[in-house]
Design a protein around this motif. Structure first.
Motif, PDB file in Angstrom:
ATOM      1  N   VAL B  82      17.687  -7.158  -8.323  1.00 42.57           N
ATOM      2  CA  VAL B  82      17.040  -5.871  -8.080  1.00 42.57           C
ATOM      3  C   VAL B  82      16.767  -5.735  -6.588  1.00 42.57           C
ATOM      4  CG1 VAL B  82      15.115  -4.414  -8.819  1.00 42.57           C
ATOM      5  CG2 VAL B  82      15.781  -6.389 -10.213  1.00 42.57           C
ATOM      6  N   PRO B  83      17.357  -4.749  -5.933  1.00 42.01           N
ATOM      7  CA  PRO B  83      17.034  -4.592  -4.511  1.00 42.01           C
ATOM      8  C   PRO B  83      15.578  -4.164  -4.365  1.00 42.01           C
ATOM      9  CG  PRO B  83      18.685  -2.963  -5.215  1.00 42.01           C
ATOM     10  CD  PRO B  83      18.256  -3.703  -6.429  1.00 42.01           C
ATOM     11  N   TYR B  84      14.931  -4.583  -3.314  1.00 40.70           N
ATOM     12  CA  TYR B  84      13.553  -4.146  -3.145  1.00 40.70           C
ATOM     13  C   TYR B  84      13.384  -3.547  -1.763  1.00 40.70           C
ATOM     14  CZ  TYR B  84      12.339  -8.243  -0.300  1.00 40.70           C
ATOM     15  OH  TYR B  84      12.259  -9.177   0.671  1.00 40.70           O
ATOM     16  N   MET B  85      12.274  -2.823  -1.617  1.00 37.16           N
ATOM     17  CA  MET B  85      12.057  -2.147  -0.354  1.00 37.16           C
ATOM     18  C   MET B  85      11.704  -3.149   0.716  1.00 37.16           C
ATOM     19  SD  MET B  85       9.765   1.171   0.016  1.00 37.16           S
ATOM     20  CE  MET B  85       8.592   0.391   1.074  1.00 37.16           C
ATOM     21  N   GLY B  86      11.851  -2.730   1.952  1.00 34.99           N
ATOM     22  CA  GLY B  86      11.632  -3.631   3.072  1.00 34.99           C
ATOM     23  C   GLY B  86      10.195  -4.074   3.253  1.00 34.99           C
ATOM     24  N   THR B  87       9.932  -4.533   4.444  1.00 34.59           N
ATOM     25  CA  THR B  87       8.664  -5.175   4.740  1.00 34.59           C
ATOM     26  C   THR B  87       7.816  -4.292   5.645  1.00 34.59           C
ATOM     27  OG1 THR B  87       9.793  -7.286   4.617  1.00 34.59           O
ATOM     28  CG2 THR B  87       7.692  -7.263   5.762  1.00 34.59           C
ATOM     29  N   MET B 356       4.825  -7.646   2.722  1.00 31.96           N
ATOM     30  CA  MET B 356       3.855  -7.429   3.784  1.00 31.96           C
ATOM     31  C   MET B 356       3.793  -8.623   4.712  1.00 31.96           C
ATOM     32  SD  MET B 356       0.858  -5.598   1.656  1.00 31.96           S
ATOM     33  CE  MET B 356       1.080  -3.977   0.947  1.00 31.96           C
ATOM     34  N   GLN B 357       3.641  -8.318   5.989  1.00 30.20           N
ATOM     35  CA  GLN B 357       3.476  -9.355   7.008  1.00 30.20           C
ATOM     36  C   GLN B 357       2.321  -8.956   7.907  1.00 30.20           C
ATOM     37  OE1 GLN B 357       8.240 -10.225   7.559  1.00 30.20           O
ATOM     38  NE2 GLN B 357       7.098  -9.221   9.171  1.00 30.20           N
ATOM     39  N   PHE B 358       1.855  -9.921   8.662  1.00 29.83           N
ATOM     40  CA  PHE B 358       0.683  -9.656   9.501  1.00 29.83           C
ATOM     41  C   PHE B 358       0.924 -10.258  10.882  1.00 29.83           C
ATOM     42  CE2 PHE B 358      -0.146 -10.652   5.077  1.00 29.83           C
ATOM     43  CZ  PHE B 358      -0.561  -9.414   4.613  1.00 29.83           C
ATOM     44  N   MET B 385       4.416 -11.787   2.429  1.00 33.08           N
ATOM     45  CA  MET B 385       3.865 -11.603   1.099  1.00 33.08           C
ATOM     46  C   MET B 385       4.757 -10.632   0.331  1.00 33.08           C
ATOM     47  SD  MET B 385       0.007 -10.422   0.159  1.00 33.08           S
ATOM     48  CE  MET B 385       0.187  -8.718  -0.297  1.00 33.08           C
ATOM     49  N   THR B 386       5.446 -11.156  -0.673  1.00 28.11           N
ATOM     50  CA  THR B 386       6.354 -10.327  -1.447  1.00 28.11           C
ATOM     51  C   THR B 386       5.693  -9.966  -2.772  1.00 28.11           C
ATOM     52  OG1 THR B 386       8.190 -11.513  -0.462  1.00 28.11           O
ATOM     53  CG2 THR B 386       8.688 -10.191  -2.395  1.00 28.11           C
TER      54      THR B 386
END
Lengths: 518, 537
Positions: B82-87, B356-358, B385-386
């Motif tokens: 399943v492709p997922y949206m970016g970060t 998500m990244q920080f 964080m996926t």
């Protein structure tokens, strides 16, 4: 119409002079213009305090026999003050320094001595396989000339002739960081740090940086003017070598003009060919070949101007990494310096008790900070050549890696900070030395930049790394000393094979100019 | 007397299963022995709590070779990517930098931070894709030995040369530079904004014991964009049902062709007699015979643990000992009751669904690396964080969320060892970092799993917990992977082979190492090659 020369060399660094000497000796009419009053560029010898002389570069490991012979440097007054300095790993606690000389090392356990013998033999084998290529124009993929094709074939063949095992080790080890090379071979932490020293010198690299370290070490092993794997210094300091190069050039008719900064390279609009230079005083000198000993950024962006070069080429020159990472300190002292664990300070002394010590200093520099525990390389040239200081006095020449070009707090305040860090460390290894100091001169990368007109104050005119090496030095389409502008050549450390007082870039460039004039 | 097999594969990781599946498909009697009571190695989905599926090691998928996916009928065996949206990257000052699948949207987003960098993006992607496309030619091929004059090696070198020459002279020089550069230097050739550089640099440090300023990290960056999801190069996807679905599907193919897997069967030694492999001895004392033994374990473990030193050539033990396989990554898998708030984004914003990244700058990332050098986990770690369950609802019941946090850097050794106390402190560092951007994150935590390199080594068997089975530095790539002279999947003993990520083309859930190993084994057995070639772009 001003006088027309066959070749005009911008900058009287050792490469510029080597290039000029070679061209003049081949019968060309040559002029060299130098912005400063002294010859030599980063290899110039300055009187930093009354009666005390020193140079930014202090040893000559890369100088080759071929250059010395070709330019008859001995006839023109060049000689070695010492053909080989021992490398001494200083110990803060005052115990005997670790000594590395040629194929032997003392001050470590017998198994480490044996490991060093094996390591040294292998490195020399590698260095010999590629030593010839420092003296040759790099090949190019699209260059079908015999010179280029044969160089490429020779390179492959030399690697293959190492034998299967060593060729495999070469392909693997060439990419290893100094730390991994050392960890694989040795146990002794101090020995590792001392041997790793030359892997990163002059570059923005740490012991843990992969891919570039080994090539620097093999490069450092390239010289054979004083015998292979030796560490010589010149009589009279670097000035001894520079004067000999200049004499070799002028005796063959070359004209050297000092205090003659180049304002710009004069380009013929119609043919887009470099035809001369305009000096700061407005004088225009014409020549068939303009050869720049300046670093690539200065050469193309400042002197030639981007008006004449393709935008992508401009971009490639601009992206060369030129932030200097090395500072230099000259210290004039009264009496003889006395270092812990060393009876006579006549070797190359290294302060770096372990690799992580260098790594930590590098980490400070990454963030534009001054390391409070700097790693240092110390040479006392006056131990070999008394002419560099007044009687009863000495000059200490210190190279400090891991000094950033850009410091966050600004050099106005940080220079004093750097100076005290260096002197404190020196005092720790040579107690009482602070009281002997008569004068000193600290050159940060920014000082080197402004004093010697080298972008970023970078020793090698740009990082000496695998991505800026051989056919990519400084970038393709300029790596064979020719440039996209007809009549404009490079002969400095920014071209193959890079920095260090070797003269190969100058000599190789002269060959290219001579071939083009036929 | 136990049954004798044609081949034994040690380790039921996805590469080992792939090798086994192809050998079985070719008609061999194959057994896979696995020390754990579940298959998959580092490509697993585990129901650690009722109703929650943890993809607890690898968590996203892109490198899996499409031709193997199709050839082994993995879809039939239950695999769906399943492709997922970016970060989305959150910054300390309350802003963010998002990644959109749409080029125009992405341009506008980057432009918000730097106009010049937005303009440079096209150039950046074009160059990166050029390099990716060249490398992709070599993934399902056995590297040539550059010291050999055998026709096959010469042919392979000619193939490589041809592909490189196809790039054109200028791009060859650029590629040569690229291979040895640092990610920071590479990105500086395109971008000026520190946040944008940091954002693109994240791929360059994942699983790697190097910092963004270390030369060699540009290649690691490429390693993470050379995969694809259904032909969309550079895209990443999730395996529905967790990464274990990949292993399960390959296992399905293996079973279809009559192969077997034996669980809880840890190998003690590979038995060598007269210079040939004879089988394996298990730690429970039983011996299983086979003329072919394939180790899917990492090279260090293979040659320093399960092979006897006296069975190896003199230099090989040292090579294995010096092999660089460094633990640098941790994982914290978190089960959440309800979705925590990220005040930077309005409720219901589409970006809340992505990873998500920080981060703010390369310097922050580099300082995280400096901690690792000093044997500390990063105090200000890089976290990816996926939110797996948003895209794949099989992970958690409706209204619940499973998030997988990948952490760089976390060392194999810390002061005082990986005690329970240190492990919890590491977990707390991660939760605190996320909480800086999501104040009520903690309140939603139902349960979580903290995995340090020590845990990964202990459970999965990867030495030091290195996720790639060996650093991806050029001294350990292509014909140097795992060691020079041993890059063609053959071990030092007749009948012994390697199939793990420690071989070319390296780490990631690609199945390429396993497929390449199978091809070499079939060749030695003089059986027809049934391993497919890669699909060309």
């Amino acid at each position: 119409m001003s006088k027309q020369y066959d070749a005009l060399v911008i900058g009287a660094g050792h490469n510029g002079l080597a290039c000029a000497a070679k061209l003049a000796r081949a019968g060309k009419k040559v002029m060299v213009v130098e912005a400063n009053a002294e010859l030599g560029g980063l290899a110039a010898t300055t009187e930093f305090a009354e009666g005390f002389k020193a140079s930014v570069a202090h040893t000559l490991p890369q100088l080759t026999d071929k250059l010395v012979k070709d330019l008859e440097l001995h006839k023109h007054g060049f000689s070695f003050a010492s053909e080989h300095l021992e490398t001494l790993g200083l110990k803060e606690d005052g115990s005997d320094a670790l000594r590395v000389t040629g194929d032997t090392v003392t001050g470590v356990s017998q198994d480490q001595v044996d490991a060093y013998k094996r390591y040294s033999a292998q490195m020399q084998k590698f260095a010999k396989a590629i030593a010839a290529f420092w003296q040759k124009k790099p090949p190019m993929i699209g260059d079908k000339s015999w010179a280029s094709v044969s160089t490429g074939i020779q390179f492959g063949l030399n690697l293959r002739l190492l034998g299967k095992t060593d060729m495999r080790e070469f392909t693997r080890m060439i990419a290893l960081p100094a730390q991994d090379v050392m960890d694989e071979q040795f146990e002794d932490e101090h020995l590792k740090a001392v041997l790793a020293w030359d892997y990163t010198m002059g570059n923005k690299l740490a012991p843990r940086s992969p891919n570039n370290a080994m090539i620097n070490w093999l490069y450092r092993l390239a010289g054979d003017a004083s015998g292979f794997n030796k560490l010589p210094i010149a009589k009279g300091g670097m000035k001894g070598l520079i004067d000999a190069l200049a004499a070799s050039a002028t005796s063959a008719g070359a004209v050297i003009k000092t205090n003659a900064a180049v304002k710009k390279v004069v380009v013929d609009e119609e043919t887009a060919t470099a035809v001369g230079v305009e000096l700061a005083d407005g004088e225009v000198v014409h020549a068939k070949a303009i050869i720049s000993n300046a670093d690539p950024k200065t050469s193309f962006i400042k002197l030639l101007g981007t008006r004449y070069i393709d935008i992508q080429f401009t971009h490639r020159i601009n992206r060369t990494r030129t932030d200097g990472q090395t500072a230099k300190m000259h210290i004039a002292i009264k009496g003889e310096p006395k270092f812990n664990g060393v009876s006579r300070a006549d070797g190359r002394m290294i302060i770096a008790p372990k690799m992580s010590y260098i790594e930590n200093a590098f980490d400070s520099s990454k963030y534009g900070e001054i390391a409070q525990d700097p790693a240092m390389e110390i040479v006392v040239p006056t131990m070999h050549d008394a002419s560099l200081a007044p009687e009863g006095h000495h000059v200490i020449s210190i190279t400090i890696p891991n000094v950033p070009y850009k410091v966050k707090a600004g050099w106005e305040t940080e220079k004093a900070n750097l100076q005290s860090a260096i002197l404190n460390k020196l005092e720790a290894y040579a107690p009482g030395i602070k009281d002997q100091i008569v004068a000193s001169d600290l050159l940060t990368p920014v000082d080197l930049e402004s004093r010697y007109n080298v972008t970023g104050g970078h020793w090698h005119h740009g990082e000496l790394a695998l991505d800026a090496w051989w056919m990519n030095r400084p970038t393709y389409e300029a790596s064979q000393y020719k440039t996209p502008i007809d009549g404009f050549y490079l002969c400095g450390a920014g071209a193959h094979p890079g920095g260090g007082v070797m003269g190969a870039a100058g000599s190789n460039a002269a060959d290219v100019v001579l071939a083009a004039s036929k | 007397m136990t049954k004798k097999y044609d081949a034994i594969v040690i380790g039921a990781g996805h590469n080992g299963l792939t090798t086994a599946a192809y050998l079985a498909k070719s008609g061999l009697d194959v057994l896979v022995v696995e020390k754990n009571d579940y298959i998959g190695g580092a490509a697993v989905s585990r129901e650690l709590h009722d109703g929650w599926i943890y993809s607890n090691c690898s968590y996203v998928c892109s490198l899996l070779r499409q031709s193997i996916h199709r050839d082994l009928n993995l879809t039939k065996h239950g695999l769906m990517i399943v492709p997922y949206m970016g970060t989305t990257n959150f910054t300390r000052n309350g802003d963010y930098l998002a990644e959109y699948p749409d080029e125009a949207m992405q341009y506008r987003e980057v432009r918000r931070h730097s106009k010049r960098d937005a303009d440079a993006m096209h150039r950046y992607y074009t160059d990166l894709m050029k390099y990716a496309k060249v490398i992709r030619h070599f993934l399902l091929r056995t590297p040539a030995d550059p010291t050999s004059f055998k026709p096959r090696d010469l042919q392979e070198m000619a193939f490589m040369a041809k592909k490189f020459m196809g790039m054109g002279e200028r791009d060859i020089y650029e590629f040569m530079r690229f291979m040895t550069m640092s990610a920071a230097d590479f990105l500086a050739e395109y971008f000026e904004n520190d946040l944008i550089k940091a954002f693109y640099a994240t791929s360059s440090i994942i699983g790697t014991a190097l910092g963004v300023y270390s030369p060699g990290t540009a290649y690691v960056l490429l390693h993470h964009v050379m995969g694809d999801v259904d032909g969309a190069v550079g895209a990443w996807g999730l395996a529905r049902g967790g990464m274990g679905s990949i292993s399960k599907a390959i296992h399905g193919a293996l079973q279809e062709h009559g192969g077997e897997v034996m669980l809880e069967a840890e190998v003690d030694t590979i038995i060598v007699k007269g210079g040939k492999t004879k089988g394996v001895a298990l730690t429970n004392g039983s011996v299983i015979e086979a003329p072919i033994v394939v180790s899917n374990l990492d090279p260090k473990r293979t040659f320093t643990k399960i092979m006897n030193k006296e069975d190896l050539p003199e230099d090989l033990y040292k090579k294995a000992k010096d092999f660089k396989i460094r633990g640098s990554s941790g994982k914290v898998n978190i089960a959440l009751k309800g979705m925590p708030d990220f005040p930077t984004l309005p409720k219901g914003h589409m970006l809340r669904n992505g990873s998500m990244q920080f981060l703010d700058s390369l310097e922050r990332m580099e300082r995280a690396y400096d901690d690792w050098k000093h044997n500390r986990w990063s105090q200000d770690p890089f976290i990816e964080m996926t939110q797996s369950s948003v895209w794949d609802p099989t992970h958690a019941a409706p209204g619940n969320y499973f998030v997988s946090c990948f952490i760089q850097y976390c060392p194999r050794e810390v002061e005082g060892g990986w005690t329970e106390e240190n492990k919890q402190a590491f977990g707390k560092t991660i939760i605190d970092q996320i909480s800086n951007y999501s104040p009520n994150f903690k309140d939603h935590i139902e349960h979580m799993e903290i995995r340090t390199p020590y845990d990964i080594e202990k459970e999965v068997g990867l030495t030091e917990g290195n996720i790639f089975q060996g650093e991806l530095t050029i001294d350990q790539l292509m014909f140097n992977r795992p060691f020079p002279g041993y890059s063609q999947y053959r071990g030092p003993v007749k009948g012994m082979y390697m199939s793990g990520s420690g071989t070319h083309p390296g780490g990631g859930v690609s199945a390429a190492c396993g497929a390449n190993a199978a091809r070499e084994i079939l060749m030695d057995l003089k059986r027809p090659n049934i391993v497919p070639e890669d699909e060309n772009d």
